[in-house]
Design an enzyme around this catalytic site. Structure first.
Site, short mmCIF file in Angstrom:
data_model
loop_
_atom_site.label_atom_id
_atom_site.label_comp_id
_atom_site.label_asym_id
_atom_site.label_seq_id
_atom_site.Cartn_x
_atom_site.Cartn_y
_atom_site.Cartn_z
N ASP A 1 -3.07 -1.13 10.43
CA ASP A 1 -3.27 -1.06 9.29
C ASP A 1 -3.87 -2.28 8.51
OD1 ASP A 1 -2.24 1.37 8.92
OD2 ASP A 1 -0.11 0.76 8.15
N PRO B 1 9.21 -4.74 0.30
CA PRO B 1 10.43 -4.49 1.08
C PRO B 1 9.97 -4.15 2.63
CG PRO B 1 10.65 -3.26 -0.61
CD PRO B 1 9.26 -4.01 -1.01
N LYS C 1 0.66 -1.01 0.02
CA LYS C 1 -0.01 0.01 -0.10
C LYS C 1 0.90 1.31 -0.07
CE LYS C 1 0.88 1.30 4.41
NZ LYS C 1 1.36 2.73 4.72
#
Length: 310
Positions: free
Chosen positions: A154, A112, A17
């Site tokens: 999140d 990552p 995101k």
């Protein structure tokens, strides 16, 4: 989130995101910060393969995808958010149906770490959706959201599989219809950033004059790429720079590109450029790779209802 079932085995693609807008409204009594964010899923995926097992228990194997073995070492199983999510789901399953969870998960990482791209949270949401489906969907969507909010701020966002405005500490999610997909270039410096460390510095720079999201929402919903570029905002940039001063050279470099805008996502250290079209994104990505400033990925945002329902 894309889900494919092959016999008893389930494969889930968990997207990254970006934060197109991130404002910090203040510090809450529970220690978290009150946030107002516009987040969009991105076409960069980790892959989870979930297989039911005959014996109760949770097995997790995680690794970086081929070519990414130089990335930081992944957390041990007990600290992995996927494992912790499945433990919570197992407890919930026992309460709801009296059953025990038996599942083996293979996690291949491409997003990552310590990057502001939400990889661990997305993996947790994917594990929750996958385990629930393999168990016959014993939990409702609302129950999954309640569980997700216990795992991480999140995580609920990724359950909605849509761009969304996220408020509270991030767990209050309102899906937003995107006017169009945004071509992007992501650049992740070699050094990552700790989310708690970045948030711990926010008060040093103040958040007394919060920026409203109105212009961003209008541009995003209408598909106005130039308007989105002008409205990009992240209150955490100064805090991130205080933690990682070398980001300043990256910011100066990105400022030289003729794009609608660029910004840091989440608590960093990844920055993204919003481009006018996919060809521009590919061209800029090719040029940025020559700078050796970090890992570079050209991609795009995903629209509403881009995956399969939980």
């Amino acid at each position: 989130m894309f889900i494919r079932q092959d016999g008893p085995q389930l494969e889930v693609l968990a997207p990254a995101k970006i934060n197109l807008f991130l404002e910090v409204l203040g510090k809450r009594d529970d220690g978290f910060h009150e946030l107002d964010m516009l987040m969009a899923p991105v076409a960069l995926y980790d892959t989870l393969t979930l297989t039911p097992t005959q014996t109760p228990g949770i097995t997790l194997k995680s690794r970086w995808a081929r070519g990414l073995e130089h990335q930081p070492e992944l957390p041990v199983v007990e600290d992995n958010l996927v494992y912790r999510t499945l433990l919570l789901f197992h407890q919930e399953l026992q309460e709801v149906r009296g059953d025990s969870l038996g599942i083996a998960v293979d996690l291949v990482k491409r997003i990552p770490a310590a990057a502001g791209l939400g990889g661990a949270s997305s993996d947790a949401a994917a594990a929750l959706i996958g385990a629930n489906r393999l168990s016959g969907n014993p939990l409702s969507f609302d129950s999954c959201c309640r569980l997700a909010s216990q795992i991480g701020s999140d995580v609920p966002f990724f359950l909605y599989q849509s761009p969304a405005r996220c408020q509270g500490r991030g767990e209050v999610v309102t899906p937003i219809a995107a006017g169009q997909s945004l071509p992007l270039v992501l650049i992740k410096p070699a050094a990552g950033l700790s989310t708690p460390a970045v948030f711990s510095r926010v008060a040093d720079f103040g958040f007394d004059s919060p920026q409203p999201m109105n212009s961003m929402l209008a541009a995003f919903c209408s598909g106005d790429v130039s308007g989105v570029g002008r409205s990009l905002h992240n209150r955490l940039v100064q805090s991130a720079l205080a933690e990682l001063p070398e980001l300043e050279s990256l910011i100066q470099k990105l400022g030289g590109y003729d794009v609608p805008g660029f910004q840091m996502t989440g608590s960093g250290s990844t920055f993204f450029l919003v481009c006018r079209h996919r060809n521009q994104a590919k061209h800029i990505a090719s040029r940025l790779r020559q700078t050796k400033l970090g890992a570079v990925i050209d991609t795009y945002t995903l629209g509403q209802s881009f995956g399969c329902a939980a």
